[in-house]
Design a protein around this motif. Structure first.
Motif, PDB file in Angstrom:
ATOM      1  N   TRP A 172       1.042  -1.317  -0.030  1.00 28.42           N
ATOM      2  CA  TRP A 172      -0.014   0.057   0.063  1.00 28.42           C
ATOM      3  C   TRP A 172       0.893   1.172   0.045  1.00 28.42           C
ATOM      4  O   TRP A 172       2.024   1.313   0.453  1.00 28.42           O
ATOM      5  CB  TRP A 172      -0.848  -0.113   1.204  1.00 28.42           C
ATOM      6  N   TYR A 173       0.138   2.357  -0.684  1.00 32.53           N
ATOM      7  CA  TYR A 173       0.901   3.570  -0.480  1.00 32.53           C
ATOM      8  C   TYR A 173      -0.171   4.695  -0.528  1.00 32.53           C
ATOM      9  O   TYR A 173      -1.238   4.417  -0.691  1.00 32.53           O
ATOM     10  CB  TYR A 173       1.807   3.778  -1.502  1.00 32.53           C
ATOM     11  N   VAL A 174       0.342   5.990  -0.118  1.00 33.83           N
ATOM     12  CA  VAL A 174      -0.573   7.062  -0.367  1.00 33.83           C
ATOM     13  C   VAL A 174      -0.417   8.071  -1.183  1.00 33.83           C
ATOM     14  O   VAL A 174       0.959   8.407  -1.484  1.00 33.83           O
ATOM     15  CB  VAL A 174      -0.642   7.978   1.122  1.00 33.83           C
ATOM     16  N   GLU A 175      -1.260   8.253  -2.130  1.00 35.33           N
ATOM     17  CA  GLU A 175      -1.073   9.201  -3.223  1.00 35.33           C
ATOM     18  C   GLU A 175      -1.726  10.746  -2.609  1.00 35.33           C
ATOM     19  O   GLU A 175      -2.581  10.880  -1.869  1.00 35.33           O
ATOM     20  CB  GLU A 175      -1.923   8.965  -4.431  1.00 35.33           C
ATOM     21  N   TYR A 176      -0.889  11.717  -3.064  1.00 33.11           N
ATOM     22  CA  TYR A 176      -1.262  12.807  -2.469  1.00 33.11           C
ATOM     23  C   TYR A 176      -0.767  14.278  -3.446  1.00 33.11           C
ATOM     24  O   TYR A 176       0.099  14.089  -4.337  1.00 33.11           O
ATOM     25  CB  TYR A 176      -0.923  13.280  -1.019  1.00 33.11           C
ATOM     26  N   GLY A 177      -1.648  15.297  -3.539  1.00 31.63           N
ATOM     27  CA  GLY A 177      -1.187  16.394  -4.526  1.00 31.63           C
ATOM     28  C   GLY A 177      -2.040  17.627  -4.238  1.00 31.63           C
ATOM     29  O   GLY A 177      -3.310  17.396  -3.531  1.00 31.63           O
ATOM     30  N   THR A 178      -2.156  18.522  -4.869  1.00 28.70           N
ATOM     31  CA  THR A 178      -3.022  19.811  -4.888  1.00 28.70           C
ATOM     32  C   THR A 178      -4.319  19.668  -5.654  1.00 28.70           C
ATOM     33  O   THR A 178      -4.927  20.729  -5.839  1.00 28.70           O
ATOM     34  CB  THR A 178      -1.987  21.035  -5.438  1.00 28.70           C
TER      35      THR A 178
END
Length: 590
Positions: free
Chosen positions: A56-62
Protein backbone atom coordinates in the motif's frame (compact mmCIF):
# COMPACT_ATOMS: atom_id res chain seq x y z
CA UNK A 1 -5.31 -43.42 -23.19
CA UNK A 2 -7.19 -43.59 -19.83
CA UNK A 3 -10.20 -41.30 -19.54
CA UNK A 4 -10.91 -39.34 -16.29
CA UNK A 5 -14.13 -40.12 -14.51
CA UNK A 6 -16.94 -37.58 -14.32
CA UNK A 7 -16.51 -37.24 -10.55
CA UNK A 8 -12.81 -36.29 -10.85
CA UNK A 9 -13.52 -33.57 -13.39
CA UNK A 10 -16.26 -32.10 -11.19
CA UNK A 11 -13.93 -31.98 -8.17
CA UNK A 12 -11.22 -30.10 -10.13
CA UNK A 13 -13.75 -27.58 -11.37
CA UNK A 14 -14.94 -26.87 -7.85
CA UNK A 15 -11.31 -26.36 -6.66
CA UNK A 16 -10.66 -23.82 -9.43
CA UNK A 17 -13.78 -21.86 -8.57
CA UNK A 18 -12.79 -21.79 -4.87
CA UNK A 19 -9.22 -20.56 -5.64
CA UNK A 20 -10.50 -17.73 -7.85
CA UNK A 21 -12.85 -16.64 -5.10
CA UNK A 22 -9.98 -16.55 -2.58
CA UNK A 23 -7.79 -14.34 -4.90
CA UNK A 24 -10.02 -11.22 -4.82
CA UNK A 25 -8.34 -7.75 -5.06
CA UNK A 26 -7.42 -6.05 -1.72
CA UNK A 27 -9.58 -3.28 -0.27
CA UNK A 28 -8.36 0.21 0.69
CA UNK A 29 -10.12 2.78 2.86
CA UNK A 30 -8.88 6.38 3.21
CA UNK A 31 -8.89 7.64 6.78
CA UNK A 32 -8.45 11.12 8.34
CA UNK A 33 -5.16 13.08 8.46
CA UNK A 34 -3.45 13.99 11.70
CA UNK A 35 -0.49 16.07 12.88
CA UNK A 36 -1.13 18.71 10.18
CA UNK A 37 1.67 21.31 10.17
CA UNK A 38 2.87 24.06 7.81
CA UNK A 39 4.77 21.63 5.57
CA UNK A 40 3.73 18.12 6.69
CA UNK A 41 0.83 15.92 7.72
CA UNK A 42 0.11 12.22 8.55
CA UNK A 43 -2.43 10.36 6.37
CA UNK A 44 -4.22 7.26 7.80
CA UNK A 45 -6.49 4.47 6.51
CA UNK A 46 -7.03 0.68 6.45
CA UNK A 47 -6.07 -2.03 4.01
CA UNK A 48 -7.46 -5.62 3.76
CA UNK A 49 -5.02 -7.84 1.76
CA UNK A 50 -7.79 -10.35 1.00
CA UNK A 51 -5.46 -13.26 1.65
CA UNK A 52 -2.86 -12.21 -0.98
CA UNK A 53 0.52 -10.46 -0.37
CA UNK A 54 -0.37 -6.77 -0.64
CA UNK A 55 1.46 -3.43 -0.65
CA UNK A 56 0.00 0.00 0.00
CA UNK A 57 0.94 3.68 -0.38
CA UNK A 58 -0.69 7.13 -0.18
CA UNK A 59 -1.16 9.33 -3.24
CA UNK A 60 -1.31 13.10 -2.58
CA UNK A 61 -1.18 16.43 -4.40
CA UNK A 62 -2.94 19.76 -4.87
CA UNK A 63 -5.61 18.20 -7.13
CA UNK A 64 -7.29 14.81 -7.49
CA UNK A 65 -4.62 14.01 -10.08
CA UNK A 66 -2.30 13.76 -7.04
CA UNK A 67 1.19 13.57 -8.59
CA UNK A 68 3.11 12.42 -5.48
CA UNK A 69 3.04 9.23 -3.46
CA UNK A 70 4.67 7.78 -0.35
CA UNK A 71 6.98 4.77 -0.32
CA UNK A 72 5.20 1.48 -1.06
CA UNK A 73 4.84 -0.59 2.17
CA UNK A 74 3.75 -4.21 2.81
CA UNK A 75 0.32 -4.87 4.38
CA UNK A 76 0.92 -8.62 4.66
CA UNK A 77 -1.40 -11.30 3.18
CA UNK A 78 -4.05 -11.69 5.84
CA UNK A 79 -7.78 -11.39 5.47
CA UNK A 80 -8.40 -8.77 8.20
CA UNK A 81 -8.29 -4.95 8.00
CA UNK A 82 -4.82 -3.53 8.65
CA UNK A 83 -4.51 0.11 9.92
CA UNK A 84 -1.92 2.10 7.92
CA UNK A 85 -0.42 5.63 8.15
CA UNK A 86 2.23 7.62 6.25
CA UNK A 87 3.97 10.98 6.76
CA UNK A 88 3.48 13.50 3.93
CA UNK A 89 6.39 16.01 3.85
CA UNK A 90 7.69 18.87 1.72
CA UNK A 91 4.23 20.47 1.56
CA UNK A 92 3.51 24.14 0.90
CA UNK A 93 2.16 26.31 3.72
CA UNK A 94 -1.51 27.24 3.71
CA UNK A 95 -2.31 24.87 0.81
CA UNK A 96 -5.21 22.41 0.32
CA UNK A 97 -4.14 18.86 -0.60
CA UNK A 98 -5.99 15.77 -1.94
CA UNK A 99 -4.98 12.29 -0.70
CA UNK A 100 -6.09 8.65 -0.80
CA UNK A 101 -4.88 5.20 0.29
CA UNK A 102 -4.01 2.75 -2.51
CA UNK A 103 -3.60 -1.06 -2.03
CA UNK A 104 -2.26 -3.38 -4.71
CA UNK A 105 -1.54 -7.10 -5.07
CA UNK A 106 -1.35 -9.72 -7.80
CA UNK A 107 -5.14 -9.83 -7.63
CA UNK A 108 -5.56 -6.13 -8.51
CA UNK A 109 -5.44 -2.57 -7.14
CA UNK A 110 -7.95 -0.72 -4.94
CA UNK A 111 -8.17 3.06 -4.31
CA UNK A 112 -9.59 4.59 -1.18
CA UNK A 113 -11.89 7.60 -1.34
CA UNK A 114 -10.40 11.06 -2.05
CA UNK A 115 -9.69 13.07 1.11
CA UNK A 116 -8.82 16.75 1.72
CA UNK A 117 -6.69 18.65 4.25
CA UNK A 118 -5.09 22.12 4.40
CA UNK A 119 -1.58 22.79 5.75
CA UNK A 120 -1.07 25.49 8.33
CA UNK A 121 0.11 28.98 7.19
CA UNK A 122 2.80 30.94 9.07
CA UNK A 123 1.82 34.50 10.01
CA UNK A 124 1.95 37.23 7.34
CA UNK A 125 4.22 40.14 8.34
CA UNK A 126 4.84 43.64 6.89
CA UNK A 127 7.41 46.04 8.37
CA UNK A 128 6.19 49.66 8.01
CA UNK A 129 7.99 53.01 8.41
CA UNK A 130 9.01 54.21 11.86
CA UNK A 131 7.23 57.26 13.28
CA UNK A 132 7.64 59.78 16.11
CA UNK A 133 11.44 59.65 15.73
CA UNK A 134 13.29 61.82 18.26
CA UNK A 135 16.85 62.09 19.53
CA UNK A 136 16.54 58.94 21.67
CA UNK A 137 13.24 57.22 20.82
CA UNK A 138 11.01 56.07 17.95
CA UNK A 139 7.79 54.18 17.30
CA UNK A 140 8.18 51.04 15.20
CA UNK A 141 5.20 50.05 13.03
CA UNK A 142 3.97 47.11 10.97
CA UNK A 143 1.10 44.69 10.40
CA UNK A 144 0.49 40.99 11.25
CA UNK A 145 -1.92 38.45 9.69
CA UNK A 146 -2.20 35.43 12.09
CA UNK A 147 -3.68 33.25 9.30
CA UNK A 148 -6.08 31.65 11.77
CA UNK A 149 -3.44 30.57 14.33
CA UNK A 150 -2.72 32.04 17.76
CA UNK A 151 0.16 34.41 17.02
CA UNK A 152 2.62 36.61 18.92
CA UNK A 153 4.81 39.40 17.51
CA UNK A 154 7.77 41.62 18.43
CA UNK A 155 10.24 44.01 16.76
CA UNK A 156 14.00 43.42 16.41
CA UNK A 157 16.14 46.59 16.23
CA UNK A 158 19.74 47.78 16.38
CA UNK A 159 22.44 49.72 14.53
CA UNK A 160 22.98 46.91 11.99
CA UNK A 161 21.03 44.05 10.41
CA UNK A 162 22.28 41.89 13.26
CA UNK A 163 19.82 43.94 15.41
CA UNK A 164 20.70 42.81 18.94
CA UNK A 165 17.63 44.21 20.73
CA UNK A 166 13.91 43.41 20.58
CA UNK A 167 10.65 44.59 22.06
CA UNK A 168 8.49 42.45 24.34
CA UNK A 169 6.30 39.82 22.64
CA UNK A 170 2.60 40.64 22.26
CA UNK A 171 -0.45 38.74 20.99
CA UNK A 172 -1.88 39.34 17.52
CA UNK A 173 -4.84 36.99 18.17
CA UNK A 174 -5.80 34.19 15.80
CA UNK A 175 -7.81 35.99 13.14
CA UNK A 176 -7.45 35.74 9.40
CA UNK A 177 -6.93 39.41 8.53
CA UNK A 178 -4.08 41.88 8.79
CA UNK A 179 -3.75 43.79 12.07
CA UNK A 180 -1.64 46.95 12.58
CA UNK A 181 0.88 46.75 15.42
CA UNK A 182 3.42 49.19 16.88
CA UNK A 183 5.93 49.43 19.70
CA UNK A 184 7.94 52.32 21.12
CA UNK A 185 11.72 51.94 21.64
CA UNK A 186 13.83 54.32 23.71
CA UNK A 187 17.37 54.78 24.97
CA UNK A 188 18.64 55.34 21.41
CA UNK A 189 21.67 57.39 20.40
CA UNK A 190 21.09 60.64 18.54
CA UNK A 191 22.17 60.94 14.94
CA UNK A 192 22.47 57.17 14.38
CA UNK A 193 20.91 54.96 11.71
CA UNK A 194 18.85 52.12 13.20
CA UNK A 195 17.63 48.93 11.48
CA UNK A 196 14.42 47.18 12.53
CA UNK A 197 11.97 44.49 11.39
CA UNK A 198 8.70 42.93 12.62
CA UNK A 199 8.71 39.20 13.61
CA UNK A 200 5.58 37.05 14.18
CA UNK A 201 5.34 33.44 15.48
CA UNK A 202 2.59 30.80 15.62
CA UNK A 203 2.51 27.01 15.72
CA UNK A 204 2.74 27.24 11.90
CA UNK A 205 6.17 28.90 12.03
CA UNK A 206 7.96 32.25 12.37
CA UNK A 207 7.95 35.02 9.75
CA UNK A 208 10.34 38.03 9.66
CA UNK A 209 9.41 41.24 7.85
CA UNK A 210 11.82 43.12 5.60
CA UNK A 211 14.51 45.32 7.11
CA UNK A 212 13.72 49.04 7.48
CA UNK A 213 15.73 51.95 8.85
CA UNK A 214 15.31 55.31 10.56
CA UNK A 215 17.74 57.96 11.77
CA UNK A 216 17.39 59.41 15.25
CA UNK A 217 17.36 63.19 15.53
CA UNK A 218 20.50 65.00 16.58
CA UNK A 219 22.18 68.36 16.81
CA UNK A 220 22.24 70.07 13.39
CA UNK A 221 25.06 69.82 10.87
CA UNK A 222 26.59 73.11 9.68
CA UNK A 223 28.98 73.62 6.74
CA UNK A 224 30.44 77.01 5.87
CA UNK A 225 30.59 77.71 2.12
CA UNK A 226 32.46 80.26 0.01
CA UNK A 227 31.56 83.93 0.16
CA UNK A 228 30.08 85.38 -3.04
CA UNK A 229 29.11 88.77 -4.54
CA UNK A 230 32.20 90.27 -2.91
CA UNK A 231 32.38 94.07 -3.21
CA UNK A 232 34.66 96.64 -1.55
CA UNK A 233 32.28 97.02 1.45
CA UNK A 234 29.91 94.04 1.25
CA UNK A 235 29.69 90.31 0.56
CA UNK A 236 27.23 87.42 0.65
CA UNK A 237 27.95 84.64 3.17
CA UNK A 238 26.89 81.09 2.25
CA UNK A 239 26.63 77.70 3.92
CA UNK A 240 24.45 74.63 4.44
CA UNK A 241 22.47 73.41 7.47
CA UNK A 242 20.94 69.98 8.11
CA UNK A 243 18.31 70.22 10.87
CA UNK A 244 18.44 66.45 11.60
CA UNK A 245 14.73 66.27 12.40
CA UNK A 246 14.48 69.09 14.97
CA UNK A 247 13.41 72.72 14.58
CA UNK A 248 16.68 74.53 13.89
CA UNK A 249 17.87 78.14 13.57
CA UNK A 250 21.12 79.51 12.04
CA UNK A 251 23.23 82.67 11.75
CA UNK A 252 26.71 83.73 10.58
CA UNK A 253 29.54 85.04 12.71
CA UNK A 254 32.05 87.31 10.91
CA UNK A 255 34.90 89.69 11.59
CA UNK A 256 38.55 90.49 10.82
CA UNK A 257 39.82 87.59 13.00
CA UNK A 258 38.65 84.23 14.30
CA UNK A 259 37.24 86.13 17.25
CA UNK A 260 34.60 87.37 14.74
CA UNK A 261 32.75 90.03 16.83
CA UNK A 262 29.72 90.44 14.55
CA UNK A 263 26.84 88.16 13.61
CA UNK A 264 23.81 88.18 11.37
CA UNK A 265 20.20 87.83 12.56
CA UNK A 266 18.97 84.28 13.27
CA UNK A 267 16.94 82.50 10.59
CA UNK A 268 14.98 79.21 10.52
CA UNK A 269 16.38 76.11 8.79
CA UNK A 270 13.19 74.08 9.39
CA UNK A 271 13.25 70.57 10.84
CA UNK A 272 14.09 68.38 7.84
CA UNK A 273 16.77 65.75 7.45
CA UNK A 274 18.47 66.99 4.26
CA UNK A 275 21.01 69.77 3.82
CA UNK A 276 19.52 73.24 3.14
CA UNK A 277 21.50 76.03 1.47
CA UNK A 278 21.50 79.21 3.58
CA UNK A 279 22.74 82.66 2.52
CA UNK A 280 22.75 86.24 3.82
CA UNK A 281 24.35 89.55 2.73
CA UNK A 282 26.56 91.60 5.07
CA UNK A 283 27.52 95.24 4.48
CA UNK A 284 29.50 98.06 6.10
CA UNK A 285 32.78 96.17 5.58
CA UNK A 286 36.19 97.78 5.26
CA UNK A 287 37.81 98.02 1.84
CA UNK A 288 40.76 95.71 1.04
CA UNK A 289 40.30 93.73 4.25
CA UNK A 290 40.40 90.02 4.92
CA UNK A 291 37.32 88.78 6.80
CA UNK A 292 36.73 85.51 8.68
CA UNK A 293 33.24 83.98 8.87
CA UNK A 294 31.43 80.77 9.79
CA UNK A 295 27.84 79.49 10.02
CA UNK A 296 26.28 78.49 13.38
CA UNK A 297 23.19 76.23 13.73
CA UNK A 298 21.22 75.31 16.90
CA UNK A 299 18.32 73.06 17.91
CA UNK A 300 17.15 71.38 21.11
CA UNK A 301 19.82 68.69 20.73
CA UNK A 302 22.75 71.12 20.57
CA UNK A 303 24.71 73.72 18.60
CA UNK A 304 27.17 73.16 15.74
CA UNK A 305 29.53 75.59 14.00
CA UNK A 306 30.88 75.35 10.47
CA UNK A 307 34.54 75.70 9.60
CA UNK A 308 36.22 79.09 9.41
CA UNK A 309 36.40 80.63 5.91
CA UNK A 310 37.85 83.93 4.66
CA UNK A 311 37.32 86.47 1.89
CA UNK A 312 38.92 89.79 0.93
CA UNK A 313 36.79 92.81 0.15
CA UNK A 314 39.25 93.82 -2.60
CA UNK A 315 40.15 91.04 -5.05
CA UNK A 316 43.58 90.76 -6.65
CA UNK A 317 43.81 91.80 -10.30
CA UNK A 318 42.50 89.43 -12.96
CA UNK A 319 45.30 88.31 -15.29
CA UNK A 320 45.36 86.40 -18.59
CA UNK A 321 48.53 85.47 -20.44
CA UNK A 322 48.15 85.82 -24.22
CA UNK A 323 50.10 84.41 -27.16
CA UNK A 324 53.58 85.69 -28.02
CA UNK A 325 53.80 87.82 -31.17
CA UNK A 326 56.53 88.85 -33.58
CA UNK A 327 58.74 85.90 -32.61
CA UNK A 328 62.17 86.11 -34.27
CA UNK A 329 65.61 84.57 -33.90
CA UNK A 330 66.47 86.41 -30.67
CA UNK A 331 63.36 88.32 -29.61
CA UNK A 332 59.57 88.32 -29.23
CA UNK A 333 56.69 90.46 -27.97
CA UNK A 334 54.83 89.03 -24.96
CA UNK A 335 51.13 89.87 -24.65
CA UNK A 336 48.24 89.50 -22.19
CA UNK A 337 45.47 91.38 -20.37
CA UNK A 338 45.03 92.83 -16.87
CA UNK A 339 41.86 93.83 -14.98
CA UNK A 340 42.80 96.03 -11.97
CA UNK A 341 39.34 95.48 -10.43
CA UNK A 342 39.27 99.04 -9.15
CA UNK A 343 42.64 98.89 -7.35
CA UNK A 344 45.91 100.56 -8.41
CA UNK A 345 47.75 97.77 -10.22
CA UNK A 346 51.17 97.09 -11.74
CA UNK A 347 52.18 94.29 -14.10
CA UNK A 348 55.21 92.54 -15.68
CA UNK A 349 56.14 89.36 -17.54
CA UNK A 350 58.27 86.52 -16.22
CA UNK A 351 60.10 84.44 -18.86
CA UNK A 352 62.82 81.82 -19.27
CA UNK A 353 63.59 78.39 -20.71
CA UNK A 354 61.60 76.58 -17.97
CA UNK A 355 58.67 77.28 -15.67
CA UNK A 356 61.17 78.65 -13.17
CA UNK A 357 61.47 81.60 -15.60
CA UNK A 358 64.44 83.52 -14.12
CA UNK A 359 63.97 86.78 -16.10
CA UNK A 360 61.30 89.48 -16.04
CA UNK A 361 60.36 92.60 -17.95
CA UNK A 362 60.22 96.04 -16.33
CA UNK A 363 57.21 96.80 -14.12
CA UNK A 364 54.48 98.95 -15.63
CA UNK A 365 51.19 100.46 -14.37
CA UNK A 366 47.78 99.19 -15.38
CA UNK A 367 45.99 101.99 -13.50
CA UNK A 368 42.95 101.20 -11.36
CA UNK A 369 40.04 101.33 -13.80
CA UNK A 370 37.93 98.14 -13.71
CA UNK A 371 37.91 96.04 -16.85
CA UNK A 372 40.45 94.04 -18.84
CA UNK A 373 43.11 95.97 -20.77
CA UNK A 374 45.67 94.59 -23.22
CA UNK A 375 49.33 94.84 -22.25
CA UNK A 376 52.56 93.80 -23.98
CA UNK A 377 56.35 93.91 -23.61
CA UNK A 378 59.26 93.08 -25.93
CA UNK A 379 62.07 90.75 -24.87
CA UNK A 380 65.44 90.46 -26.65
CA UNK A 381 68.74 88.59 -26.36
CA UNK A 382 67.05 85.21 -26.70
CA UNK A 383 68.69 82.06 -28.08
CA UNK A 384 67.73 80.90 -31.55
CA UNK A 385 65.56 77.80 -31.98
CA UNK A 386 64.78 77.66 -28.26
CA UNK A 387 61.47 77.14 -26.46
CA UNK A 388 60.67 79.81 -23.85
CA UNK A 389 58.05 79.85 -21.09
CA UNK A 390 56.37 83.09 -20.00
CA UNK A 391 53.46 84.38 -17.92
CA UNK A 392 51.89 87.72 -16.99
CA UNK A 393 51.97 88.85 -13.33
CA UNK A 394 49.91 91.70 -11.80
CA UNK A 395 49.87 93.10 -8.28
CA UNK A 396 47.73 95.49 -6.22
CA UNK A 397 47.12 96.11 -2.53
CA UNK A 398 44.58 93.25 -2.72
CA UNK A 399 47.23 90.74 -3.72
CA UNK A 400 49.15 89.29 -6.64
CA UNK A 401 47.84 87.25 -9.60
CA UNK A 402 49.70 85.03 -12.08
CA UNK A 403 48.52 84.20 -15.57
CA UNK A 404 48.76 80.74 -17.05
CA UNK A 405 52.09 79.56 -18.45
CA UNK A 406 52.52 79.96 -22.21
CA UNK A 407 55.36 79.03 -24.56
CA UNK A 408 56.93 80.17 -27.81
CA UNK A 409 59.95 79.01 -29.81
CA UNK A 410 62.44 81.44 -31.31
CA UNK A 411 63.29 81.01 -34.95
CA UNK A 412 66.26 78.82 -35.86
CA UNK A 413 67.57 76.49 -38.45
CA UNK A 414 64.93 74.19 -39.93
CA UNK A 415 65.27 70.51 -40.74
CA UNK A 416 63.03 68.62 -43.16
CA UNK A 417 63.20 65.51 -45.32
CA UNK A 418 61.04 64.17 -48.12
CA UNK A 419 60.65 60.80 -46.42
CA UNK A 420 61.06 59.46 -42.91
CA UNK A 421 61.92 55.86 -43.87
CA UNK A 422 64.49 54.02 -45.99
CA UNK A 423 65.81 50.51 -46.60
CA UNK A 424 69.16 49.58 -45.06
CA UNK A 425 72.00 50.70 -47.32
CA UNK A 426 70.00 53.60 -48.77
CA UNK A 427 70.57 57.33 -48.29
CA UNK A 428 68.25 60.18 -47.32
CA UNK A 429 68.59 63.91 -47.91
CA UNK A 430 68.28 66.20 -44.89
CA UNK A 431 67.66 69.84 -45.74
CA UNK A 432 66.53 73.17 -44.34
CA UNK A 433 67.19 76.92 -44.11
CA UNK A 434 68.59 79.36 -41.59
CA UNK A 435 66.52 82.43 -40.56
CA UNK A 436 69.15 84.88 -41.86
CA UNK A 437 68.60 83.49 -45.38
CA UNK A 438 72.30 84.17 -45.96
CA UNK A 439 74.81 81.98 -47.80
CA UNK A 440 77.99 80.72 -46.13
CA UNK A 441 76.39 80.12 -42.68
CA UNK A 442 77.65 77.04 -40.83
CA UNK A 443 75.06 74.37 -39.98
CA UNK A 444 76.02 71.39 -37.81
CA UNK A 445 74.23 68.08 -38.34
CA UNK A 446 73.73 65.96 -35.22
CA UNK A 447 72.72 62.28 -35.15
CA UNK A 448 71.49 60.04 -32.36
CA UNK A 449 71.24 56.42 -33.55
CA UNK A 450 69.01 53.99 -31.70
CA UNK A 451 70.70 52.90 -28.48
CA UNK A 452 72.83 56.07 -28.08
CA UNK A 453 72.10 58.17 -25.01
CA UNK A 454 72.88 61.54 -26.66
CA UNK A 455 73.37 63.06 -30.13
CA UNK A 456 76.79 63.72 -31.69
CA UNK A 457 78.02 65.82 -34.59
CA UNK A 458 78.29 63.97 -37.92
CA UNK A 459 78.85 66.87 -40.35
CA UNK A 460 79.20 70.63 -40.77
CA UNK A 461 77.77 72.12 -43.96
CA UNK A 462 77.56 75.65 -45.39
CA UNK A 463 74.35 77.29 -46.51
CA UNK A 464 73.86 78.28 -50.11
CA UNK A 465 71.64 80.89 -51.72
CA UNK A 466 68.67 81.90 -49.55
CA UNK A 467 70.25 80.25 -46.48
CA UNK A 468 69.45 76.75 -47.75
CA UNK A 469 71.50 73.74 -46.66
CA UNK A 470 71.41 69.99 -47.29
CA UNK A 471 73.17 66.83 -46.19
CA UNK A 472 73.00 63.26 -47.57
CA UNK A 473 72.70 60.89 -44.61
CA UNK A 474 73.05 57.12 -44.66
CA UNK A 475 71.68 55.77 -41.35
CA UNK A 476 72.32 52.09 -40.68
CA UNK A 477 69.72 51.90 -37.90
CA UNK A 478 66.81 54.08 -36.77
CA UNK A 479 68.35 57.52 -36.14
CA UNK A 480 67.16 60.94 -34.88
CA UNK A 481 68.76 63.97 -36.62
CA UNK A 482 68.94 67.64 -35.61
CA UNK A 483 70.46 70.71 -37.24
CA UNK A 484 72.37 73.26 -35.14
CA UNK A 485 72.93 76.96 -35.91
CA UNK A 486 74.10 79.85 -33.71
CA UNK A 487 73.65 77.89 -30.47
CA UNK A 488 70.15 76.66 -31.25
CA UNK A 489 68.97 73.33 -32.65
CA UNK A 490 66.08 72.35 -34.87
CA UNK A 491 63.21 70.05 -33.98
CA UNK A 492 64.45 66.43 -34.16
CA UNK A 493 63.53 64.35 -37.21
CA UNK A 494 63.46 60.56 -36.72
CA UNK A 495 64.40 58.35 -39.67
CA UNK A 496 63.23 54.73 -39.63
CA UNK A 497 65.29 52.00 -41.27
CA UNK A 498 63.86 48.80 -42.82
CA UNK A 499 66.07 45.70 -43.09
CA UNK A 500 67.13 44.89 -46.69
CA UNK A 501 65.37 41.63 -47.61
CA UNK A 502 66.12 39.62 -50.77
CA UNK A 503 64.07 36.82 -52.32
CA UNK A 504 65.39 34.60 -55.15
CA UNK A 505 64.71 31.16 -56.58
CA UNK A 506 67.51 28.58 -56.64
CA UNK A 507 68.33 26.29 -59.54
CA UNK A 508 66.67 23.45 -57.65
CA UNK A 509 63.39 25.36 -57.47
CA UNK A 510 63.64 26.31 -53.80
CA UNK A 511 63.19 29.85 -52.48
CA UNK A 512 66.07 31.68 -50.84
CA UNK A 513 65.88 34.79 -48.66
CA UNK A 514 68.50 36.87 -46.89
CA UNK A 515 67.94 39.72 -44.40
CA UNK A 516 70.64 42.35 -44.14
CA UNK A 517 71.19 45.32 -41.75
CA UNK A 518 73.75 46.61 -39.27
CA UNK A 519 73.08 43.61 -37.07
CA UNK A 520 72.42 39.91 -37.69
CA UNK A 521 68.93 38.46 -37.66
CA UNK A 522 69.93 34.89 -36.81
CA UNK A 523 66.99 32.66 -35.94
CA UNK A 524 64.43 35.43 -36.50
CA UNK A 525 61.22 34.47 -38.31
CA UNK A 526 60.10 35.80 -41.71
CA UNK A 527 56.86 35.15 -43.59
CA UNK A 528 56.38 33.99 -47.17
CA UNK A 529 53.30 35.77 -48.52
CA UNK A 530 51.31 35.17 -51.72
CA UNK A 531 49.14 37.75 -53.44
CA UNK A 532 45.59 36.58 -54.01
CA UNK A 533 43.47 37.38 -57.04
CA UNK A 534 41.77 40.22 -55.12
CA UNK A 535 45.16 41.84 -54.47
CA UNK A 536 45.35 40.93 -50.78
CA UNK A 537 48.47 39.29 -49.38
CA UNK A 538 48.17 36.11 -47.33
CA UNK A 539 50.86 34.32 -45.37
CA UNK A 540 51.74 30.92 -46.86
CA UNK A 541 54.39 29.83 -44.38
CA UNK A 542 56.78 31.09 -41.71
CA UNK A 543 60.51 30.40 -41.97
CA UNK A 544 63.28 30.76 -39.36
CA UNK A 545 66.56 32.30 -40.56
CA UNK A 546 69.90 30.55 -39.96
CA UNK A 547 72.99 31.98 -38.29
CA UNK A 548 73.79 33.96 -41.46
CA UNK A 549 70.32 35.56 -41.52
CA UNK A 550 69.50 33.37 -44.53
CA UNK A 551 66.89 30.71 -45.21
CA UNK A 552 66.41 28.30 -48.15
CA UNK A 553 63.08 26.52 -48.24
CA UNK A 554 60.27 25.07 -50.31
CA UNK A 555 57.23 27.33 -50.46
CA UNK A 556 53.93 25.54 -49.93
CA UNK A 557 52.42 27.19 -53.00
CA UNK A 558 49.45 26.05 -55.09
CA UNK A 559 49.91 24.81 -58.64
CA UNK A 560 50.23 27.48 -61.28
CA UNK A 561 51.69 30.99 -61.09
CA UNK A 562 52.07 32.76 -57.75
CA UNK A 563 53.35 36.26 -56.96
CA UNK A 564 55.22 36.05 -53.66
CA UNK A 565 57.32 38.11 -51.28
CA UNK A 566 59.10 37.82 -47.92
CA UNK A 567 57.93 39.95 -44.98
CA UNK A 568 59.60 40.53 -41.59
CA UNK A 569 57.45 42.05 -38.82
CA UNK A 570 58.69 44.94 -36.68
CA UNK A 571 58.70 42.60 -33.67
CA UNK A 572 61.06 40.20 -35.44
CA UNK A 573 63.22 43.08 -36.75
CA UNK A 574 63.81 44.19 -33.16
CA UNK A 575 64.95 47.48 -31.61
CA UNK A 576 66.04 50.20 -33.98
CA UNK A 577 64.42 48.71 -37.09
CA UNK A 578 61.08 48.85 -38.80
CA UNK A 579 59.51 45.80 -40.39
CA UNK A 580 60.62 45.00 -43.92
CA UNK A 581 59.62 43.24 -47.13
CA UNK A 582 61.38 41.94 -50.22
CA UNK A 583 60.64 42.63 -53.88
CA UNK A 584 57.99 40.38 -55.41
CA UNK A 585 58.83 37.49 -57.71
CA UNK A 586 56.65 35.16 -59.76
CA UNK A 587 56.90 31.44 -59.07
CA UNK A 588 55.31 28.78 -61.26
CA UNK A 589 54.55 25.39 -59.74
CA UNK A 590 53.59 22.60 -62.13
Amino acid sequence: MRLLSTSVIAAALLLTIATAAQAAAPTAMTGPVSAVGPTSATATGTVNPGGVATKWYVEYGTSNSYGSQTVSTSAGSGTANVPVSAALTGLAQGTTYHYRVVATSSAGTSHGADGLFTTLAAPGVVTAAASSVTVSAATLNGSVDPNGRATTWYFEYGTSTSYGSKTSAKSAGSGTGSTSVSAQVSGLTGGRTYHFRLVATSDAGTTSGTDATFVTSSAPSAVTGDASSIAPTSARLNGTVTANGLSTSWYFQYGTSTGYGSKTSAKSAGSGTTAQTESIAVSGLRVATVYHFRIVASNSAGTRVGGDRTFSTALPPAVQTGAAQGVGVSGATLAGSVDPRGRSTTWWFEYGTSTRYGSKTSTKSAGSHPGAQTVGASVTGLQAATTYHFRLVASSDAGKSWGADQTFATQGVTLTTLTRELVYGGRIRLQGTVPSLAAGEQVTVFAQPFGRSSPFSVATVLTGAGGAWSYLARPSIGTSYQAGWQGGTSTPVAIGVHPAISLTRTTTGKLRTHVRAAKAFAFRVVQLQRRRADGRWVTVTRVRLNRRSTATFKGALPRGRSTVRIVMSVNQAGGGYLGGKSRTIVVTRR
